[in-house]
Design an enzyme around this catalytic site. Sequence first.
Site, PDB file in Angstrom:
ATOM      1  N   MET A 235      41.631  39.611  25.340  1.00 31.71           N
ATOM      2  CA  MET A 235      42.623  39.835  26.393  1.00 31.71           C
ATOM      3  C   MET A 235      42.455  41.188  27.089  1.00 31.71           C
ATOM      4  O   MET A 235      42.510  41.282  28.310  1.00 31.71           O
ATOM      5  CB  MET A 235      44.043  39.707  25.829  1.00 31.71           C
TER       6      MET A 235
ATOM      7  N   TYR B 174      36.304  37.715  18.274  1.00 32.06           N
ATOM      8  CA  TYR B 174      37.076  36.584  17.763  1.00 32.06           C
ATOM      9  C   TYR B 174      36.162  35.404  17.494  1.00 32.06           C
ATOM     10  O   TYR B 174      35.286  35.107  18.316  1.00 32.06           O
ATOM     11  CB  TYR B 174      38.135  36.147  18.763  1.00 32.06           C
TER      12      TYR B 174
ATOM     13  N   LYS C 255      45.144  32.751  52.629  1.00 28.21           N
ATOM     14  CA  LYS C 255      46.002  32.231  51.560  1.00 28.21           C
ATOM     15  C   LYS C 255      45.646  32.895  50.223  1.00 28.21           C
ATOM     16  O   LYS C 255      44.598  33.538  50.108  1.00 28.21           O
ATOM     17  CB  LYS C 255      45.795  30.722  51.469  1.00 28.21           C
TER      18      LYS C 255
ATOM     19  N   ARG D 244      43.119  14.240  51.281  1.00 28.70           N
ATOM     20  CA  ARG D 244      44.176  15.183  50.893  1.00 28.70           C
ATOM     21  C   ARG D 244      45.212  15.155  52.021  1.00 28.70           C
ATOM     22  O   ARG D 244      45.832  14.144  52.258  1.00 28.70           O
ATOM     23  CB  ARG D 244      43.547  16.558  50.624  1.00 28.70           C
TER      24      ARG D 244
END
Length: 384
Positions: free
Chosen positions: A320, A272, A44, A142
């Site tokens: 980023m 930053y 997955k 679950r």
Amino acid sequence: MNPAPASRLPLRCWAEIDLAALERNLRLIRASLPAHIRYVAVVKADAYGHGLPQTAARLMHAGADLFAVATLSEAATVRDLGPGWPVLLLSPLLPEEDRYLADLDLAATVSTADEVARFAAVGRDSGRPVSVHLKIDTGMGRLGVWHERAAELYTAITATPHLRLAGVFTHFASPDDDAAFTAEQRRRFLAALERCPGLRLDQLFVHADNSSGLETMPGASPFNAVRVGLLQFGILPHPNSLLAQVHTEPVFSFRTRIGIVKTLPKGTTISYGRTHTLARDATVAILCGGYGDGIPRAASNRAQVLIRGRRCPVLGRVTMDQTIVDVTGVPDARCGDEAVLVGRQDGAEISITEFSRWADTIPWETLCSVTKRVPRVYRTALGV
Ligand SMILES: *Cc1c(COP(=O)(O)O)cnc(C)c1O
């Protein structure tokens, strides 16, 4: 002049995926288990960020018995690669997704009577029974039918001609750190199966263990399959795992390169928020990767990277597109040098577990957080 196709541009921040190691890992895991245990490859989330088509193709070659996925789209990718290969959908289906069970020839996970009715309708409409694995909730809370009511759901499944029971399973809530509760879950599961009239376990996939549980698998028991996710990628689910003896190797590594090198004076506040103050004059390297690539911002001021085989600390916040590291101890660091975020370089290594800890997370999440901007570069040769 035509621009270079993106796939041929130099790599700035990339993941290397060693498919040969993946294949060796599957064979090692299999060899460590009793011969009759079947291998359910959990692929997955884009095969834990490794790239689903490439990973699944190699696992097919290595002889996985069944593929487990979370979504229909993942199931469709596996189905395209291997017509006829058994695929189990681990997540619930939305009502409008039901018909794809027949179209894609998938096995569904069943937890409720409502699902039994819906999937039976798909089997009736398509003229072929739908395969299902009955999931039993033994304490995860679950998916799955609560273990005390599993026999009723089992009876409902076997009473409809449009469903074919292909497996029974449960999922452990804390196999890493609560052996007593894991044993209790196993006990509840086996007790629930004993209450199912006419159940023939030898004809089904009977599975509970994921990577963490493998080492606690009892020898004589009806379990005949394991669901392997993390371990096949060469990552131990927890540091003291007995599975270290299986000697799997990491399949994934995460790399970037130095964009510039420069010196900054003592007292400079960095990045930053000016979140790091230099205690001395320093040489810093600006790396061509940031949280836009999946270097977690939570690792700001904590992570380390390898440059020329030496560990260099991250200074200030990860941004980023760039990350600042201290290379004062690596005087030969140059623009273009490779920096290893996760993996090996010149005999040194940063494991994904260590990297994940710097960001207060777990390897599973780290792998899912490497972004689309990061090309996966495949190494395929079967070397040693
Ligand atoms: C993801 C998943 C697994 C695989 O777990 P790993 O710890 O990565 O081996 C097994 N079973 C289920 C139900 C899962 O969702």
